[in-house]
Design an enzyme around this catalytic site. Structure first.
Site, PDB file in Angstrom:
ATOM      1  N   HIS A 108      58.966 -13.116  23.845  1.00  0.00           N
ATOM      2  CA  HIS A 108      59.625 -12.634  22.583  1.00  0.00           C
ATOM      3  C   HIS A 108      61.118 -12.986  22.361  1.00  0.00           C
ATOM      4  CE1 HIS A 108      60.168  -9.641  19.528  1.00  0.00           C
ATOM      5  NE2 HIS A 108      60.219  -8.388  20.172  1.00  0.00           N
ATOM      6  N   HIS A 150      52.816 -17.713  16.871  1.00  0.00           N
ATOM      7  CA  HIS A 150      53.434 -16.572  16.629  1.00  0.00           C
ATOM      8  C   HIS A 150      51.925 -15.763  16.420  1.00  0.00           C
ATOM      9  CE1 HIS A 150      55.723 -13.370  14.734  1.00  0.00           C
ATOM     10  NE2 HIS A 150      56.461 -13.943  15.281  1.00  0.00           N
ATOM     11  N   ASP A 206      62.620 -19.277  17.409  1.00  0.00           N
ATOM     12  CA  ASP A 206      63.383 -19.644  18.448  1.00  0.00           C
ATOM     13  C   ASP A 206      63.267 -21.040  18.700  1.00  0.00           C
ATOM     14  OD1 ASP A 206      63.920 -17.007  19.374  1.00  0.00           O
ATOM     15  OD2 ASP A 206      61.930 -16.601  19.936  1.00  0.00           O
TER      16      ASP A 206
HETATM   17  N1  CMC Z   1      51.748 -23.314  23.577  1.00  0.00           N
HETATM   18  C1  CMC Z   1      50.443 -23.600  23.736  1.00  0.00           C
HETATM   19  N2  CMC Z   1      49.605 -22.912  23.309  1.00  0.00           N
HETATM   20  C2  CMC Z   1      49.637 -21.845  22.750  1.00  0.00           C
HETATM   21  C3  CMC Z   1      50.874 -21.365  22.332  1.00  0.00           C
HETATM   22  C4  CMC Z   1      52.183 -22.092  22.618  1.00  0.00           C
HETATM   23  N3  CMC Z   1      53.313 -21.618  22.477  1.00  0.00           N
HETATM   24  N4  CMC Z   1      50.901 -20.158  21.909  1.00  0.00           N
HETATM   25  C5  CMC Z   1      49.678 -19.907  21.644  1.00  0.00           C
HETATM   26  N5  CMC Z   1      48.926 -20.761  22.367  1.00  0.00           N
HETATM   27  C6  CMC Z   1      47.398 -20.901  22.306  1.00  0.00           C
HETATM   28  C7  CMC Z   1      46.840 -19.901  23.445  1.00  0.00           C
HETATM   29  O1  CMC Z   1      46.555 -20.995  24.571  1.00  0.00           O
HETATM   30  C8  CMC Z   1      45.468 -19.580  22.610  1.00  0.00           C
HETATM   31  O2  CMC Z   1      44.773 -20.923  22.899  1.00  0.00           O
HETATM   32  P1  CMC Z   1      43.215 -20.664  23.112  1.00  0.00           P
HETATM   33  O3  CMC Z   1      42.535 -20.027  21.936  1.00  0.00           O
HETATM   34  O4  CMC Z   1      42.405 -21.817  23.750  1.00  0.00           O
HETATM   35  O5  CMC Z   1      42.971 -19.505  24.265  1.00  0.00           O
HETATM   36  C9  CMC Z   1      45.714 -19.701  21.236  1.00  0.00           C
HETATM   37  O6  CMC Z   1      47.004 -20.606  20.862  1.00  0.00           O
HETATM   38  C10 CMC Z   1      45.949 -18.090  20.914  1.00  0.00           C
HETATM   39  O7  CMC Z   1      47.184 -17.862  21.618  1.00  0.00           O
HETATM   40  P2  CMC Z   1      47.463 -16.286  21.904  1.00  0.00           P
HETATM   41  O8  CMC Z   1      48.296 -16.301  23.323  1.00  0.00           O
HETATM   42  O9  CMC Z   1      46.153 -15.488  22.061  1.00  0.00           O
HETATM   43  O10 CMC Z   1      48.319 -15.810  20.709  1.00  0.00           O
HETATM   44  P3  CMC Z   1      49.498 -14.598  20.752  1.00  0.00           P
HETATM   45  O11 CMC Z   1      49.322 -13.924  19.585  1.00  0.00           O
HETATM   46  O12 CMC Z   1      48.746 -13.418  21.952  1.00  0.00           O
HETATM   47  O13 CMC Z   1      50.793 -15.200  21.139  1.00  0.00           O
HETATM   48  C11 CMC Z   1      52.907 -15.738  21.497  1.00  0.00           C
HETATM   49  C12 CMC Z   1      51.806 -15.124  20.540  1.00  0.00           C
HETATM   50  C13 CMC Z   1      54.135 -15.912  20.569  1.00  0.00           C
HETATM   51  C14 CMC Z   1      53.163 -14.964  22.451  1.00  0.00           C
HETATM   52  C15 CMC Z   1      52.536 -17.240  21.802  1.00  0.00           C
HETATM   53  O14 CMC Z   1      52.260 -18.149  20.558  1.00  0.00           O
HETATM   54  C16 CMC Z   1      53.676 -17.611  22.818  1.00  0.00           C
HETATM   55  O15 CMC Z   1      53.362 -17.624  23.955  1.00  0.00           O
HETATM   56  N6  CMC Z   1      54.400 -18.707  22.242  1.00  0.00           N
HETATM   57  C17 CMC Z   1      55.679 -19.354  23.124  1.00  0.00           C
HETATM   58  C18 CMC Z   1      56.609 -18.219  23.408  1.00  0.00           C
HETATM   59  C19 CMC Z   1      57.587 -17.977  22.038  1.00  0.00           C
HETATM   60  O16 CMC Z   1      57.915 -19.018  21.335  1.00  0.00           O
HETATM   61  N7  CMC Z   1      57.816 -16.789  21.631  1.00  0.00           N
HETATM   62  C20 CMC Z   1      58.630 -16.507  20.525  1.00  0.00           C
HETATM   63  C21 CMC Z   1      57.729 -15.754  19.532  1.00  0.00           C
HETATM   64  S1  CMC Z   1      58.806 -15.669  18.119  1.00  0.00           S
HETATM   65  C22 CMC Z   1      60.130 -14.613  18.364  1.00  0.00           C
HETATM   66  C23 CMC Z   1      59.910 -13.177  18.915  1.00  0.00           C
HETATM   67  O17 CMC Z   1      58.686 -12.758  18.640  1.00  0.00           O
HETATM   68  O18 CMC Z   1      60.770 -12.925  19.448  1.00  0.00           O
END
Ligand code: CMC
Length: 442
Positions: free
Chosen positions: A268, A307, A363
């Site tokens: 986050h 996201h 971010d």
């Molecule tokens: N790098 C590589 N692969 C990713 C990433 C990433 N940053 N984010 C998602 N994926 C892939 C994930 O592996 C999955 O692939 P598959 O379908 O093959 O398993 C697919 O994309 C969907 O991901 P998810 O984990 O189901 O998506 P989510 O909605 O649960 O997660 C997230 C959202 C923001 C936690 C995630 O994208 C992430 O970990 N990003 C990196 C951390 C980050 O930048 N966070 C800041 C978010 S914005 C500001 C805030 O909220 O504070």
């Protein structure tokens, strides 16, 4: 045009049910009538990360993740970032409308008269170790404020809610600045209420021996815009934490401490810190392909990308990228920006990221600006928390005044042992079945 309802056939019993659809949602409690037999307590919906569950009605923030749209109270984020100020946006978020000139000067006055901290709070901060993470200091200190303002527990009282909201928006920068100065062993700088909200924050952070700190107007403005961009983001992890804790009628300081704790995690608000660490680790453009390879192999995530809601470019990231150039004209270019821009270019052309609709989020570029402005990475989530306080308070106020809300208490699907009898300690054998079953997550 069909009816606004859903007809469900329960194939276990052959019975049919009609459930109303309102605002694109069905009520989960309407599923309770669907039972397979006498002992069945009713059908539940299973949604572990609340990915498709609306938990409230809210008037604060609108996001269209597919189109990359973000609006506070109906105003596009681009217009607010261009033409407003953080304090005005905080008023908009908390009160629901932009202020008139009179109301805005009253609001500014009311915030400024709450910027100081009780002397005991300073001593409280002194108690943290010199290397304590400032986010930990912020969480602990804001939680401790509930002991200074015990009347805050009257969450049903509008005047009390208003006072605590002003206090929280006013005191978060002071706590944050003191946490920063504590880590450097520097004396705390009192608020200077002649300065703007962000100007005063920069003064409390960076003032040394000068009689009056004069913030650089470009940096002051850049920080103000960053605060606007971070002010609210509807039902994200930390706002949900605020609502969950607030639903037990906990006081708002405990609510904000809980929200800040959720914000601090690397998925986050802690992501901006993780982005800088990742960019530093890459170091140069030539190492980007190796990182992309690791990400695609599932060995790590590309921090600052992806996201839950945005399946398009995060509109905040676009604005931040532009501000970065203005900041660099004052601070000098942060070399990490070149790595970041190239990383973004490569990622956005790559099938892995295209297929999953992974774009830079808020971010990805914010940390590069913060670093250029002289903030250590540990302070990044703290800056996010200052800005998000107005959003948390607006979400909390909606919650406590919403007659549809109750204490939040989700269901579970029990997957543990069926009922069994206690076995005395001396009858439990080493290496026996009981021991091999102890392979849980703890
Ligand atoms: N790098 C590589 N692969 C990713 C990433 C990433 N940053 N984010 C998602 N994926 C892939 C994930 O592996 C999955 O692939 P598959 O379908 O093959 O398993 C697919 O994309 C969907 O991901 P998810 O984990 O189901 O998506 P989510 O909605 O649960 O997660 C997230 C959202 C923001 C936690 C995630 O994208 C992430 O970990 N990003 C990196 C951390 C980050 O930048 N966070 C800041 C978010 S914005 C500001 C805030 O909220 O504070």
């Amino acid at each position: 045009m069909g009816k606004d309802s859903l007809t469900i056939t329960d194939n276990r019993t052959g019975r049919q049910y009609e459930v109303a659809i309102t605002d694109g949602a069905i009520k989960a409690v309407d599923l309770l009538q669907i039972r397979s037999g006498e002992d069945d307590t009713g059908l539940a919906s299973y949604d572990p990360a609340l990915q498709n569950t609306a938990s409230c009605r809210s008037k604060v923030t609108f996001i269209d993740g597919d189109k990359g749209i973000l609006e506070y109270r109906g105003y596009p984020i681009e217009e607010l970032a261009e033409r407003s100020s953080y304090l005005e946006v905080a008023y908009l978020i908390v009160k629901g409308e932009l202020p008139t000139t009179t109301h805005f000067s009253m609001w500014q006055h009311n915030i400024k008269m709450h910027t100081m901290l009780h002397e005991n709070v300073k001593r409280f901060i002194d108690g943290f170790r010199y290397d304590a993470h400032p986010m930990g200091i912020l969480i602990g200190t804001v939680g401790a404020l509930s002991t200074f303002y015990p009347e805050a527990k009257h969450v049903e009282d509008l005047e009390s809610r208003r006072t605590q909201t002003r206090r929280l928006i006013a005191k978060m920068p002071t706590i944050a600045a003191y946490a920063y100065r504590h880590s450097l062993g520097l004396h705390y700088v009192r608020p200077d209420n002649e300065l703007s909200y962000t100007g005063n924050f920069l003064s409390m952070l960076f003032r040394m021996t000068e009689a009056k700190y004069r913030p650089d107007p470009v940096l002051e403005h850049a920080l103000d815009v960053l605060f606007i961009l971070h002010a609210d983001h509807e039902q994200n992890c930390s706002s949900t934490a605020a609502r969950v804790v607030g639903s037990s009628q906990a006081d708002p300081y405990s609510v904000v401490a809980a929200a800040a704790a959720a914000l601090g995690g690397p998925l986050h608000g802690g992501a901006n810190e993780a982005v800088i660490r990742m960019l530093r680790e890459i170091g140069s453009v030539s190492k980007i392909p190796e990182l992309i390879k690791q990400v695609k192999a599932g060995e790590r995530r590309l921090m600052g990308f992806g996201h839950r809601v945005y399946k398009n470019y995060d509109p905040r990231a676009r604005i931040i990228k532009r501000i970065a150039e203005q900041v660099f004209e004052v601070t000098g270019r942060n070399p990490l920006i070149d790595v970041a821009v190239e990383l973004e270019r490569i990622a956005l052309e790559d099938e892995y990221f295209i297929k999953r609709k992974l774009y830079p989020n808020v971010d990805f570029y914010s940390g590069i600006i913060y670093e250029a402005m002289g903030f250590p990475v540990e302070m990044f989530p703290v800056l996010f928390a200052i800005a998000r306080t107005s959003g948390w308070m607006a979400q909390w106020a909606e919650l406590v005044t919403d007659p549809e809300q109750k204490i939040m208490r989700p269901k579970q699907i029990y997957t543990g042992h069926p009922r069994r009898n206690y076995i005395p300690l001396d009858e439990r054998r080493d290496g026996g079945a009981l021991e091999t079953e102890v392979r849980g997550p703890l």
